[in-house]
Scaffold this motif. Structure first.
Motif, PDB file in Angstrom:
ATOM      1  N   ARG A 242      -2.442   2.330  -6.526  1.00 24.05           N
ATOM      2  CA  ARG A 242      -1.671   3.275  -5.738  1.00 24.05           C
ATOM      3  C   ARG A 242      -1.162   4.365  -6.654  1.00 24.05           C
ATOM      4  NH1 ARG A 242       3.087   0.269  -3.589  1.00 24.05           N
ATOM      5  NH2 ARG A 242       4.424   1.523  -4.911  1.00 24.05           N
TER       6      ARG A 242
ATOM      7  N   ALA B 192      -1.673  -1.748  -5.909  1.00 25.07           N
ATOM      8  CA  ALA B 192      -1.305  -1.752  -4.503  1.00 25.07           C
ATOM      9  C   ALA B 192      -1.789  -3.039  -3.846  1.00 25.07           C
ATOM     10  CB  ALA B 192      -1.914  -0.553  -3.794  1.00 25.07           C
TER      11      ALA B 192
ATOM     12  N   LEU C 110       0.824  -1.210   0.000  1.00 25.94           N
ATOM     13  CA  LEU C 110       0.000   0.000   0.000  1.00 25.94           C
ATOM     14  C   LEU C 110       0.860   1.263   0.000  1.00 25.94           C
ATOM     15  CD1 LEU C 110      -2.782  -1.068   2.525  1.00 25.94           C
ATOM     16  CD2 LEU C 110      -3.121  -0.575   0.099  1.00 25.94           C
ATOM     17  N   GLY C 111       2.151   1.075   0.140  1.00 26.28           N
ATOM     18  CA  GLY C 111       3.042   2.234   0.075  1.00 26.28           C
ATOM     19  C   GLY C 111       3.292   2.878   1.417  1.00 26.28           C
TER      20      GLY C 111
ATOM     21  N   GLY D  25      -4.368   3.978  -1.255  1.00 29.49           N
ATOM     22  CA  GLY D  25      -4.476   2.704  -1.963  1.00 29.49           C
ATOM     23  C   GLY D  25      -5.862   2.090  -1.807  1.00 29.49           C
TER      24      GLY D  25
ATOM     25  N   ARG E 174      -1.051   8.242   2.496  1.00 29.52           N
ATOM     26  CA  ARG E 174      -0.471   7.364   1.482  1.00 29.52           C
ATOM     27  C   ARG E 174      -1.040   5.957   1.637  1.00 29.52           C
ATOM     28  NH1 ARG E 174       4.793   8.744   2.645  1.00 29.52           N
ATOM     29  NH2 ARG E 174       4.700  10.651   1.430  1.00 29.52           N
TER      30      ARG E 174
END
Lengths: 771, 170
Positions: free
Chosen positions: A589, A616, A552-553, A582, A578
């Motif tokens: 993402r 993501a 998901l970053g 996602g 962030r």
């Protein structure tokens, strides 16, 4: 006597010789002095020359990057409230008037607006200025027409608000104007007529002018004329302190001549226009016509009419004496003088001058301060740009930075945060980040309760434990294994004790201190059950959960402990945005962006930060998690949100509260916008707030000001609704007691069927998918 | 493989001509989805007054931007085309046609990974538009092919044909 004579002669001779040598000495030393003076003077002038050019180059090229908000796009069917249109127009410096005549003006009559947009050179083409007629229907633009021709318009871009400048170190604000673009001709004419009639021809000093001024002053018995050329005034403003001494005057004259020798008239005039002192706003000096125009009239220089131009020109002589807010009568008289000189010089007709003279000053009551600073957002822009641009270049090269800030969203965030915080303890702080859920553009950043203060930016730099905000990542990990887990799968909400390598025991407890035994998976998220979540997370494996976070970053910690399952991992509000982006984008993402393009001052594109997408997580699993997050708002810990937001918006969100109520979090999204709010204290003290009594109320207050796009209820390909028995997690039918409709990934719905007990009506509201 | 790639390129070139106005009309059918239960189950209705999310209604603003982007792309100005389509995404983020067009432009820029993701995003929104989904799968196949993922390309082809089959079954 006879003796004395020769003696005398001798003495005479001696003295003559002495006199001769003295004379020689005198001549020699005079020559020496002259030589020294010449050399010294030469050196001095040379030194002055170097100084003059160096400083002037520095000033001339030091045009800080100008930073713009995203331009507002208008088109039929656009979701926008009339109040927010007004906020957008206000931010872009539009003025409300009763009848719209000129660009930069608008009028409102209930749901109808007239707006005259300004032309703007965007990097992908010039947008013409147009008179628009808009009609709203509730929170939508129902009609958009050209006000003069009546033609329907499909898409109009309003010129963007200037939200700031990237300055070198000092905090001086300037609205730099360009001679050929921003300065009305009549203003230049007035300026030259009043301050320096021979500007076009002189060499920096005007000998005739000085004589004329001296004569005039002599006759009047006081100083009525300055005799300084514009160049001299510029030198005074640029290089010298304001003490009036003869030496300083001489310096000023030399430097003015040097300046003229190096630069052409246009360069000198432009520098003058941006440098001249025109007033005082408390501590802040108002330098330059651009800033003065905003300061006195609340609009750009190009939009001033003759009377306002004349007033500004009049102020050059003595800004405090003629301050139109402090001394309106004096200001009127000074303006009349300027208009009179303009007529004498044939720049203005007698009638025009008379008309201008009879008008009020046209000064705003409060200092019209063009741009509201949004230091939190600007900080993000600066960090973004520093990846690709040198600091010096940003402060100097006159770049144009087109950002993603949405002024009305930013204002809603600022207001909601300050208003909610004012109800709580004064040590309470907060931060807000708002992002476009579809393309990752950051629309708003608020870094603290003092929204105009560029201090500690909590939105970016306050890393705090995120508590239950982490839970969706755990449930997503589970739901990405459709063979094992569905939203109805029973999970254990039972006490649990863990031991770490050091032998320390950890007993994650539920918030209410109770344990419910078996609960359906969705309930673990909706009701934020700690014990159930820890059980689930341990079954999945910490590594798998961390992989999901990574996908998901999110910022992933270096070492992983089971306590990560309850969010003992420090993240900033931007990090959380962030993470949730996602989910909001349905499993895609997009890197969060604060800048769209950077261009040179001529509009040539230097950088473009494009929309970029990456997978993501599985969109089907994300859909299921978002369904549970919607139940958080419908029937879970965020139920209270219905005080602000209508149910049919289908908000999906999650509350977060950390130990001893030190941090209060809420992250939530509508169909097109994600918002993350943190409330807590800088000293990490207790707040007495949970996620739902603190941060969620800020989120609600903010989003209630916006036109909301409902979240789509449409499942992705391969997801279908199934009736599930709440107790067993098995299939059942709608008519059965305890039946809940939940989305399942195709082929993963449980096989067994639950016994169908007597149908009831009492929990009917609870059953359906989205009721 | 070369011929397949060329075929794909042709398909892709055709795709950008598509106007950005897919019009989903109703809930998705059960395409490729195992029936949820034996008895037919009505989808729960959203509250009658609920606003539906931006169902692209063939927004004139979007049509205009897509037409401009198409012209730019044909003239070889891919960055400009992308910029116009990003604007179109901002106006109508739920419109799968716009996302697909952006995918095509990325393909033409030889940014195949991004092209693939954008086509998937378009698919996520294009539940009811089989023609669009077919084109997306073709684009994904071509993009994977270009990235040397032959197996992935074949899988995408299979998905494309599956969409076609559903269509002919109707």
């Amino acid at each position: 006597m006879a003796r004395s004579k020769p003696r005398h002669r001798k003495a005479n001779l001696k003295s003559r010789r002495a006199r001769r040598s003295w004379r020689l000495w005198l001549v020699l030393s005079a020559l020496a002095v002259l030589a020294i003076a010449l050399v010294g003077g030469g050196v001095y002038v040379y030194w002055l020359d170097r100084w003059v050019t160096r400083e002037f180059e520095g000033k001339r090229w030091s045009v800080p990057a100008r930073v713009y908000a995203r331009p507002l796009e208008l088109y039929p069917d656009k979701r926008l409230t009339p109040a927010n249109l007004e906020r957008e127009l206000g931010a872009a410096g539009y003025r409300e008037v009763s009848t719209v005549d000129d660009p930069g003006e608008y009028s409102r009559n209930g749901q109808r607006f007239h707006v005259h947009t300004r032309a703007f050179p965007f990097s992908d083409g010039r947008e013409p200025g147009r008179p628009l007629a808009l009609r709203f229907d509730g929170d939508r633009i129902a009609a958009l027409r050209h006000a003069a021709t009546g033609d329907a318009l499909t898409l109009v871009r309003v010129d963007p608000a200037t939200i700031g400048r990237i300055q070198p170190n000092h905090n001086e604000d300037r609205h730099l104007v360009r001679l050929d673009e921003d300065v009305p001709r009549s203003l230049l004419e007035a300026l030259l007529a009043v301050e320096d009639q021979s500007f076009a021809g002189h060499i920096g000093i005007d000998v005739w002018g000085i004589a004329r001024a001296a004569w005039a002053n002599l006759r009047a018995g006081e100083i009525v004329q300055g005799g300084s050329t514009l160049t001299q005034q510029l030198v005074k403003n640029l290089y010298l302190n304001p003490r009036q001494t003869l030496g300083r005057k001489a310096n000023e004259a030399i430097m003015a001549v040097l300046l003229e020798a190096h630069y052409d008239k246009a360069a000198i005039l432009q520098a003058y226009l941006n440098e001249v002192y025109l007033g005082q706003d408390g501590e802040r000096a108002i330098h330059g016509f651009g800033l003065a125009s905003r300061f006195y009239f609340g609009k750009p220089l190009a939009e001033l009419d003759i009377r306002q131009q004349a007033l500004l020109v009049g102020l050059v002589k003595a800004p405090s004496r003629y301050d139109p807010r402090e001394h309106p009568q004096r200001a009127r008289e000074r303006r009349a003088t300027v208009l009179k000189v303009m007529v004498e010089q044939d720049y203005l007709g007698v009638d025009q001058a008379r008309a201008a003279r009879s008008q009020p000053l046209g000064v705003t009551a409060e200092p019209g301060d063009q741009t509201l600073p949004h230091p939190g957002f600007m900080d993000l822009v600066r960090r973004h740009l520093q990846r690709d641009y040198e600091r010096a270049s940003l402060a100097r090269d006159g770049l144009r930075v087109f950002t993603t800030l949405a002024p009305h969203v930013q204002q809603a965030a600022e207001q909601a945060l300050t208003r909610r915080l004012s109800r709580w303890h004064k040590a309470m702080e907060g931060a807000v980040v708002s992002v476009d859920g579809d393309n990752g553009e950051v629309e708003a950043v608020v870094g603290g309760r003092n929204v105009r203060y560029a201090g500690f930016n909590r939105a970016l730099d306050a890393r705090r434990p995120i508590g239950s905000l982490i839970k969706p990542a755990i449930y997503l990990t589970a739901l990405a294994r459709p063979g094992q887990y569905g939203l109805g799968t029973p999970i254990a909400d039972q006490p649990i004790t863990l031991q770490n390598a050091q032998g320390e025991r950890w007993q994650p407890a539920n918030y209410d201190g109770e344990y419910l035994g078996k609960i359906p998976l969705w309930r673990g998220l909706a009701d934020s059950r700690n014990a159930a979540t820890v059980h689930l997370g341990l079954d999945l494996g910490l590594r798998a959960v961390v992989d999901t976070l990574d996908g998901l970053g999110a910022r992933v910690p270096a070492s992983i402990y089971p306590s990560i399952l309850l969010g003992s991992v420090d993240q900033s509000p931007l990090d959380v945005a962030r993470l949730y982006e996602g989910l909001a984008a349905g499993g895609f993402r997009t890197p969060l962006r604060a800048v769209r393009t950077v261009t040179t001052s001529d509009g040539e594109v230097l950088s473009r930060y494009e929309l970029d997408l990456a997978r993501a997580a599985d969109p089907k699993a994300v859909y299921l998690v978002n369904h549970a997050l919607q139940r958080v708002v419908r029937q879970g810990t965020a139920q209270g949100l219905d005080e602000w937001i209508a149910e049919d918006v289908r908000v999906a969100g999650k509350t977060g509260t950390t130990n001893d109520r030190r941090d209060s979090w809420f992250a939530g999204f509508t169909g097109d916008r994600l918002g993350v709010v943190w409330v807590g204290r800088d000293d990490n003290g207790r707040t007495g707030l949970t996620g739902s009594t603190g941060a969620m109320t800020v989120w609600g207050a903010m989003f209630s000001q916006l036109a909301l796009q409902p979240r789509s209820a449409e499942p992705p390909e391969g997801v279908a609704p199934v009736w599930i028995d709440g107790a067993t997690g098995k299939r059942t039918a709608q008519r059965c007691r305890g039946a809940v409709q939940l989305p399942y990934i195709a082929g993963s719905a449980p096989q067994g069927r639950a016994d169908c007990s007597a149908p009831t009506n009492d929990d009917g509201w609870f059953k359906g998918w989205f009721q | 493989m070369v011929s397949v790639t060329r075929l794909m390129a042709v398909l892709v070139l055709g795709a950008v001509a598509l106007a950005g106005c897919a019009t989903p009309t109703g809930p998705s059918g059960d395409d490729g989805v195992e029936p949820a239960a034996e008895e037919p189950e009505p989808r729960s209705d959203d509250a009658a007054g609920a606003q539906e999310p931006d169902k692209p209604k063939g927004q004139p603003a979007v049509r205009e931007l897509v037409a401009e982007a198409e012209a730019a792309s044909r003239a070889g100005e891919q960055p400009r085309a992308a910029q116009l389509l990003e604007r179109a995404v901002r106006v109508a983020p739920r419109d799968p046609g716009v996302w697909q067009n952006l995918a095509v432009v990325r393909y033409r820029q030889q940014r195949y990974g991004e092209a693939e993701t954008l086509a998937q995003r378009s698919n996520r929104l294009a539940e009811e538009d089989r023609e669009l989904r077919r084109r997306n799968w073709a684009l994904i196949a071509a993009a994977r092919d270009q990235q040397g993922d032959a197996a992935g390309a074949r899988e995408a082809q299979r998905r494309r044909k599956a969409v076609t089959k559903q269509d002919s079954a109707l």
